[in-house]
Design an enzyme around this catalytic site. Structure first.
Site, mmCIF file in Angstrom:
data_model
loop_
_atom_site.group_PDB
_atom_site.id
_atom_site.type_symbol
_atom_site.label_atom_id
_atom_site.label_comp_id
_atom_site.label_asym_id
_atom_site.label_seq_id
_atom_site.Cartn_x
_atom_site.Cartn_y
_atom_site.Cartn_z
ATOM 1 N N SER A 158 6.450 24.432 61.590
ATOM 2 C CA SER A 158 6.337 25.283 60.404
ATOM 3 C C SER A 158 5.424 24.701 59.323
ATOM 4 C CB SER A 158 7.738 25.556 59.866
ATOM 5 O OG SER A 158 7.708 26.511 58.868
ATOM 6 N N ASP B 39 1.818 29.215 55.859
ATOM 7 C CA ASP B 39 2.145 27.866 56.321
ATOM 8 C C ASP B 39 1.627 27.708 57.758
ATOM 9 O OD1 ASP B 39 4.002 29.491 57.593
ATOM 10 O OD2 ASP B 39 5.579 27.985 57.545
ATOM 11 N N ASP C 235 2.810 28.091 60.753
ATOM 12 C CA ASP C 235 3.130 29.086 61.790
ATOM 13 C C ASP C 235 3.212 30.499 61.223
ATOM 14 O OD1 ASP C 235 5.443 28.415 60.376
ATOM 15 O OD2 ASP C 235 6.754 28.948 62.047
HETATM 16 MG MG MG Z 1 7.015 28.393 58.893
#
Ligand code: MG
Length: 433
Positions: A91, A229, A231
């Site tokens: 992430s 971010d 992902d």
């Molecule tokens: Mg994320």
């Protein structure tokens, strides 16, 4: 052994998250699932972890479909065609991290019970390796990004506005620039080439990391700046003047468009009272911090909207997975009507103070017990996650960090926030006895 946190398995590659662990997660998952779709963000260790997971899955008899590099919401959306989805991502964490997040076919992340089942299989070494001729198949699919894009286009309007987009070299670069162009936007990309070293900026889309985006939006006279971010389940924005819009402000802006009178909105306990004030007719439900807790509560309550000020926005009409790409399309639709700086200008502004106090993990429970006793009588208490006390003119939250040896304090007040913060800080310090 506790492997899963609020965001799945997460840690530094080859130290916390190893090939051996990924293999075991695959073997454990493959015991109960017949098919899985697997994807990854562009971290350079992603493929290594993917191969281990795939080996574990197929050795247990699960068929695996590889979807390649994509965003978490794209993978969660693709999971609808399989027994489960597996996303390899850390992430917003820096490049040396990785993680494994598991998805249900309805776009919900695995809940605590499902995660505990996997942990217990791993703890007990309760794996089942199938006979040689029952090993799962490994194939690839190439339409996950197209399907996700089409679903969003069906739910978004058109706009010709100029947008600057900063994907932070993360997975968002596989979809968001193309989606926004298909919506009609003039898209100027920053850091939207995939690069698992994340050379341009830290993947967390906070004010500190988005200096370049703020500057470019202003210099190129764009209507909006959008950032993801690593992902792209998160999305944050910069207004047409180049100012960062806080997560609490963005939450209030989205929620006010998703809600009717009497609607339910789910937010974590550390969310600003801006949201309560901006939506007097809605019922605001507060949960533990973590997007999976927000999603679970939304499903239970049949809420119309939910999100976290860190940049996760959940629109249940499309998915229970926070979708930063759909959120980008939504904010374009909203800004089309009125400049973003005017929308944020309408919102109240309350001073907020945040800080931490060092506290070793074994002490946390004792300290929190003492804090609860002292804070309890001061107002309306909630102990969903730490202790949150709501008073007439503000609120204070004392919460043990889940990842660090610290206790976090957040205070927000219409006036004298310093007084409120100091009161809570003194109270925590006294509790050490
Ligand atoms: Mg994320």
């Amino acid at each position: 052994m506790k492997l899963f946190g609020s965001s799945g398995v997460r840690g530094v590659v080859n130290r916390d998250v190893t090939v051996d662990l990924a293999l075991k997660v695959g073997m454990a998952l493959g015991r109960s699932k017949k098919s899985a779709v697997i994807g990854r963000d562009p971290r350079i260790t992603g493929e290594m972890i993917e191969h281990a997971l795939i080996s574990g899955l197929v050795s247990s008899g699960c068929d695996v479909v590889r979807a390649g590099i994509l965003t978490t919401p794209t993978l969660a959306y693709a999971s609808r065609g399989y027994d489960c989805g597996v996303m390899i991502t850390a992430s917003h964490n820096p490049a040396e991290y990785t993680g494994i997040k598991l998805w249900n076919p309805d776009g919900m992340a695995f809940d605590s019970k499902q995660q505990e089942e996997i942990e217990s299989i791993i703890d007990n070494g309760d794996f089942v390796a199938v006979k040689w001729d029952k090993v799962g198949s490994i194939t690839s699919c190439y339409n996950a990004v197209r399907d996700h894009t089409d679903m969003i286009l069906r739910n978004a309007g058109r706009s010709s506005m100029r947008v600057v987009l900063d994907c932070g070299c993360g997975a968002g670069g596989t979809i968001t620039p193309f989606l926004l162009r298909e919506m009609g936007c003039e898209v100027i990309t920053l850091n939207s080439q995939l690069d698992g070293h994340f050379p341009a900026r830290n993947p967390e889309p906070n004010e500190k990391n988005l200096g370049m985006l703020m500057k470019v939006v202003k210099e190129l006279d764009a209507s909006l700046g959008i950032a993801h971010d690593g992902d792209a389940d998160r999305m944050m924005v910069v207004d047409e003047k180049g100012s960062f819009v806080t997560g609490d402000e963005l939450l209030a802006i989205f929620a006010s468009r998703e809600c009717r009178s009497g609607s339910k909105i789910v937010v974590p306990v550390d969310t600003s009272m801006i949201v309560d004030d901006a939506l007097p007719d809605a019922r605001i439900i507060r949960t533990r911090v973590g997007d999976v807790y927000v999603a679970e509560e939304m499903k239970r309550q049949r809420a119309d909207f939910g999100g976290e000020p860190s940049g996760s926005w959940i629109f249940p009409r499309i998915s229970y997975c926070p979708d930063g790409i759909y959120a980008a399309a939504r904010i374009v639709d909203i800004v089309k009507e009125r400049p973003l700086s005017e929308l944020t200008g309408d919102l109240p502004c309350y001073p907020t103070l945040r800080g931490t106090i060092a506290c070793d993990d074994p002490l946390k429970e004792k300290i929190m017990g003492a804090v609860k006793q002292k804070l309890g009588p001061m107002g309306n208490v909630s102990d969903i996650d730490g202790i949150r006390v709501e008073m007439d003119d503000g609120w204070v939250l004392v919460r043990p960090s889940g990842t660090e040896p610290r206790i976090r304090i957040t205070a927000q007040a219409r006036e004298n926030v310093e007084g409120l913060y100091e009161m809570a800080e003194t109270l925590v310090k006294e509790s050490f006895g």
